[in-house]
Design an enzyme around this catalytic site. Structure first.
Site, PDB file in Angstrom:
ATOM      1  N   PRO A   2      12.281  -5.499 -11.440  1.00 36.66           N
ATOM      2  CA  PRO A   2      13.568  -4.653 -11.812  1.00 36.66           C
ATOM      3  C   PRO A   2      12.737  -4.659 -13.086  1.00 36.66           C
ATOM      4  CG  PRO A   2      14.194  -7.164 -10.883  1.00 36.66           C
ATOM      5  CD  PRO A   2      12.334  -7.045 -10.956  1.00 36.66           C
ATOM      6  N   GLU A   3      13.433  -3.525 -13.873  1.00 36.71           N
ATOM      7  CA  GLU A   3      12.590  -3.001 -15.745  1.00 36.71           C
ATOM      8  C   GLU A   3      14.035  -2.641 -16.313  1.00 36.71           C
ATOM      9  OE1 GLU A   3      10.052   0.299 -14.796  1.00 36.71           O
ATOM     10  OE2 GLU A   3       8.680  -0.141 -13.598  1.00 36.71           O
TER      11      GLU A   3
END
Length: 269
Positions: A2-3
């Site tokens: 997840p960014e």
């Protein structure tokens, strides 16, 4: 992993649902994440009001009346709001309970973090973080002043969390494509105009990803269980050998900093 857009999407889903509620405790099913979950977290949180849900880089900050809970989703983590009585599944490691509701962390790879910091002092994990790419200070002049004479490839520079936070592999590749900049270009060779173009494209890419709910790679979903759809808009990432959406030239792949980098040799100079 997840960014920033995925973490911000999660924050936006959690904040309006739980802010202002009082925690009744925590249920720790497996405390062995990247760093151990505080074993007394249940007693710490019981009776504390959730004042705000914030984000710093790829960290979520759940600010309670007596301190902050620092949450990192690691490689495969997700947070969902569920009825507290919902039976846990195999990788549901911790619940932050608010009466009849719970904020549940699922993390198959157990590379996330849930850490407590009492009072108003920032957690040490946040000490060395750089500038926020969606903040007002992030612009062309900042990048131009931060990079003179540096030979670091521009892609690696914008992914360096001590310089600018939250730009992971996907969004670095996509931003550089939009800016028309070869990812191997030394960042110190960018002039004021290209610095301005790149920072604008980074902001635009992240905002478009937020509008699409982030990207769904492996296990990411938002706080309501909905997937993100930004991967359907990729110009470069993961498209090696496919025709460029702008010029038709096959997208190339190379390894930089042990990460796959995707670019168009014609559109990115």
């Amino acid at each position: 992993m997840p960014e920033l857009p995925e973490v911000e999407t999660t924050r936006r889903g959690i904040a309006p649902e739980l802010t202002g509620l009082t925690a009744t405790g925590a249920i720790i099913r497996n405390g062995r994440l990247r760093l151990p979950i505080p074993p007394d977290l249940d007693a710490i949180l019981a009776g504390q009001q959730l004042v705000a849900v914030e984000r710093r880089a790829k960290y979520l900050l759940l600010r309670f009346s007596g301190g902050s809970l620092l949450v990192h989703l690691g490689m495969s983590g997700s947070l969902r709001i569920v009825p507290a009585a919902t039976p846990p599944e195999k990788h549901d490691h911790i619940d932050i309970v608010f009466g009849m509701r719970a904020l549940r962390l699922r993390d198959p790879r157990r590379f996330g973090m849930v850490l407590w910091q009492a009072g108003d002092t920032p957690h040490p994990q946040l000490a060395a973080l750089g500038i926020e790419p969606l903040g007002d200070e992030f612009d062309g002049p900042w990048l131009y002043k931060a990079s003179p004479g540096r030979k670091t490839p521009v892609k690696l520079f914008i992914m360096d969390g001590t310089q600018v936070v939250g730009i992971g592999n996907i969004y670095a590749s996509e931003s550089l494509f939009r800016a028309g900049i070869d990812p191997t270009t030394p960042v110190g060779e960018l002039g004021p105009r290209r610095c301005a173009r790149l920072t604008a494209c980074i902001r635009e890419t992240l905002q478009d990803a937020l509008a699409a709910g982030g990207s769904t790679l492996r296990d990411f979903v938002g706080s309501n269980g909905s997937p993100g759809y930004f991967q359907q808009q990729y110009f470069a990432y993961g498209r090696a050998g496919e025709p460029c959406r702008q010029c038709g030239t096959p997208i190339r792949k190379r390894i930089m900093g042990q990460r796959a980098t995707f670019y168009c040799p014609r559109c990115q100079r």
